[in-house]
Design a protein around this motif. Structure first.
Motif, PDB file in Angstrom:
ATOM      1  N   ARG A 217      -2.207  -1.537   9.211  1.00 34.86           N
ATOM      2  CA  ARG A 217      -3.044  -0.799   8.258  1.00 34.86           C
ATOM      3  C   ARG A 217      -2.217   0.236   7.500  1.00 34.86           C
ATOM      4  NH1 ARG A 217      -6.827  -1.582  12.686  1.00 34.86           N
ATOM      5  NH2 ARG A 217      -8.647  -2.724  11.914  1.00 34.86           N
ATOM      6  N   HIS A 218      -1.318   0.933   8.203  1.00 40.53           N
ATOM      7  CA  HIS A 218      -0.458   1.911   7.523  1.00 40.53           C
ATOM      8  C   HIS A 218       0.471   1.211   6.523  1.00 40.53           C
ATOM      9  CE1 HIS A 218      -1.993   5.013  10.007  1.00 40.53           C
ATOM     10  NE2 HIS A 218      -1.343   4.677  11.116  1.00 40.53           N
ATOM     11  N   GLN A 219       0.973   0.045   6.898  1.00 40.37           N
ATOM     12  CA  GLN A 219       1.866  -0.690   5.992  1.00 40.37           C
ATOM     13  C   GLN A 219       1.153  -1.062   4.700  1.00 40.37           C
ATOM     14  OE1 GLN A 219       3.547  -4.230   7.731  1.00 40.37           O
ATOM     15  NE2 GLN A 219       4.382  -4.953   5.796  1.00 40.37           N
TER      16      GLN A 219
ATOM     17  N   ARG B 173      -0.917   0.555   3.210  1.00 37.93           N
ATOM     18  CA  ARG B 173      -1.077   1.759   2.377  1.00 37.93           C
ATOM     19  C   ARG B 173       0.268   2.449   2.104  1.00 37.93           C
ATOM     20  NH1 ARG B 173      -5.713   2.438   6.098  1.00 37.93           N
ATOM     21  NH2 ARG B 173      -4.463   3.864   7.399  1.00 37.93           N
ATOM     22  N   ASN B 174       1.356   1.771   2.435  1.00 34.62           N
ATOM     23  CA  ASN B 174       2.702   2.338   2.235  1.00 34.62           C
ATOM     24  C   ASN B 174       2.875   3.675   2.954  1.00 34.62           C
ATOM     25  OD1 ASN B 174       2.783   0.163   0.525  1.00 34.62           O
ATOM     26  ND2 ASN B 174       3.595   1.249  -1.221  1.00 34.62           N
ATOM     27  N   GLU B 175       2.332   3.758   4.177  1.00 34.89           N
ATOM     28  CA  GLU B 175       2.381   5.008   4.935  1.00 34.89           C
ATOM     29  C   GLU B 175       3.331   4.884   6.120  1.00 34.89           C
ATOM     30  OE1 GLU B 175      -2.313   6.315   4.145  1.00 34.89           O
ATOM     31  OE2 GLU B 175      -1.626   5.700   6.139  1.00 34.89           O
ATOM     32  N   TRP B 176       4.212   5.864   6.272  1.00 23.35           N
ATOM     33  CA  TRP B 176       5.096   5.962   7.440  1.00 23.35           C
ATOM     34  C   TRP B 176       4.405   6.883   8.432  1.00 23.35           C
ATOM     35  CZ3 TRP B 176       9.800   3.640   8.536  1.00 23.35           C
ATOM     36  CH2 TRP B 176      10.525   4.173   9.620  1.00 23.35           C
ATOM     37  N   ASP B 177       3.732   6.274   9.418  1.00 26.53           N
ATOM     38  CA  ASP B 177       2.901   7.052  10.333  1.00 26.53           C
ATOM     39  C   ASP B 177       3.186   6.607  11.765  1.00 26.53           C
ATOM     40  OD1 ASP B 177       0.857   8.195  11.864  1.00 26.53           O
ATOM     41  OD2 ASP B 177      -0.595   8.064  10.225  1.00 26.53           O
ATOM     42  N   LYS B 178       3.743   7.503  12.560  1.00 33.13           N
ATOM     43  CA  LYS B 178       4.127   7.174  13.936  1.00 33.13           C
ATOM     44  C   LYS B 178       3.115   7.683  14.961  1.00 33.13           C
ATOM     45  CE  LYS B 178       8.527   7.595  14.922  1.00 33.13           C
ATOM     46  NZ  LYS B 178       9.881   8.153  15.088  1.00 33.13           N
TER      47      LYS B 178
ATOM     48  N   GLN C 247      -2.724  -0.636  14.030  1.00 27.64           N
ATOM     49  CA  GLN C 247      -2.672   0.532  13.159  1.00 27.64           C
ATOM     50  C   GLN C 247      -1.448   0.476  12.239  1.00 27.64           C
ATOM     51  OE1 GLN C 247      -5.057   2.457  12.811  1.00 27.64           O
ATOM     52  NE2 GLN C 247      -6.267   2.330  14.670  1.00 27.64           N
TER      53      GLN C 247
END
Length: 317
Positions: A120-122, A124-129, A117
């Motif tokens: 996948r977040h990387q 989309r440039n997403e910081w998701d913990k 996951q």
């Protein structure tokens, strides 16, 4: 002069190794379509295999007595015809223990630490913990098809503090398996696994073995890994088990149909990790196959039984 024909280019070092082991043999190498007609049928030993070479290798006038293939799986080989002609067949079993066991743990660690996951977040440039973060320690790995690869994977699992459960036809103990079952006890073993790892070869008995009933027998919330053979799994049943949430996820390197069709639902399932049949790939592949071949070649030249990787035609592996 007897001949050894390799259906691919050999390096000078590889040729010298073969010549040292069998000085009375002529060594010829090259792609089948580039070799003169009759080269394959005139070989005593054939290294490698291709569909194009099959007709000549199995021709009435063929001299082939032994074939060394470069793969571990032989399910696509004409086993009945080879057996009828008394041609010995050896595979590359043992070459894959390190890369495939490491590939298995790449899947397991990525799933446990939610790396699939994070990637996948990387993208989309997403910081998701978000997500659940597991530990391998204390979990149970059920390894279906305990051979050299399964034993290597079990050894690593124990180093991570995991319990190891194995399934093999004979039920014979393995030093790295805590509890071993026979194939008749498969469902009993499946119910114990947090990670279920399929390393089975493809035979009449294993084709479609992982069907809806097998997936139902797996403990709810388990992670399924297939590095064995694609057709041993009913893909529709696998997708259903993933969609229902009965399986928490899957790491898949082999598939019923390869390449996996671009519109297949597995591509877009976020709990699934796919690799394109690369678990056995390694920079050391050829040298390890050569080790097997040269050891067998020395025995062949002496007229002794081949000591490694001889295929049992009755079992198809």
């Amino acid at each position: 002069m007897p001949k050894i024909v390799a259906l691919h280019e050999l390096s000078q070092e590889q040729i010298h190794r073969i010549e040292d082991a069998a000085p009375e043999y002529e060594v010829i190498s090259g792609k089948y379509k580039e070799l003169p007609s009759g080269t394959v049928s005139g070989a005593d030993i054939l290294m490698g295999w291709s569909g194009a070479a099959a007709e000549e290798a199995l021709a009435e006038n063929s001299q082939v007595r032994w074939i060394q293939v470069w793969s571990a799986g032989v399910d696509r080989m004409p086993l009945q015809e080879l057996d009828a002609r008394n041609i010995q067949l050896t595979n590359a079993s043992g070459v894959h223990s390190i890369p495939i066991s490491e590939h298995i743990f790449a899947f397991m660690l990525a799933y446990a630490r939610n790396l699939h996951q994070a990637v996948r977040h990387q993208s989309r440039n997403e910081w998701d913990k978000s997500g659940i973060f597991h530990e391998l320690s204390g979990k149970t790995a059920v390894i279906i098809g305990v051979g050299q690869i399964g034993s290597a994977a079990a050894r690593i699992a124990q180093a991570f503090g995991m319990k190891t459960v194995g399934v093999r036809r004979s039920g014979k103990d393995d030093p790295h398996i805590d509890v071993m079952y026979t194939t008749e006890e498969l469902d009993q073993a499946l119910g114990q696994g947090d990670f279920v790892i399929n390393i089975l070869p493809l035979t009449e008995e294993t084709k479609g073995l992982f069907n809806a009933d097998r997936f139902a027998a797996i403990k709810e919330g388990a992670f399924f890994i297939n590095v064995g053979r694609g057709p041993s799994v009913d893909t529709t049943a696998l997708v259903d088990a993933l969609k229902s949430g009965h399986l928490a996820g899957a790491g898949l390197d082999v598939f019923e149909e390869e390449p996996l069709p671009a519109d297949h639902p597995l591509w877009n399932m976020e709990q699934v990790m796919l690799t394109p049949h690369t678990a056995g790939d390694t920079e050391h592949y050829n040298e390890r196959v050569m080790d097997i071949f040269v050891e067998n070649l020395k025995a062949f030249v002496e007229g002794s039984p081949l000591p490694r990787n001889v295929i049992d035609y009755e079992r198809s592996y």
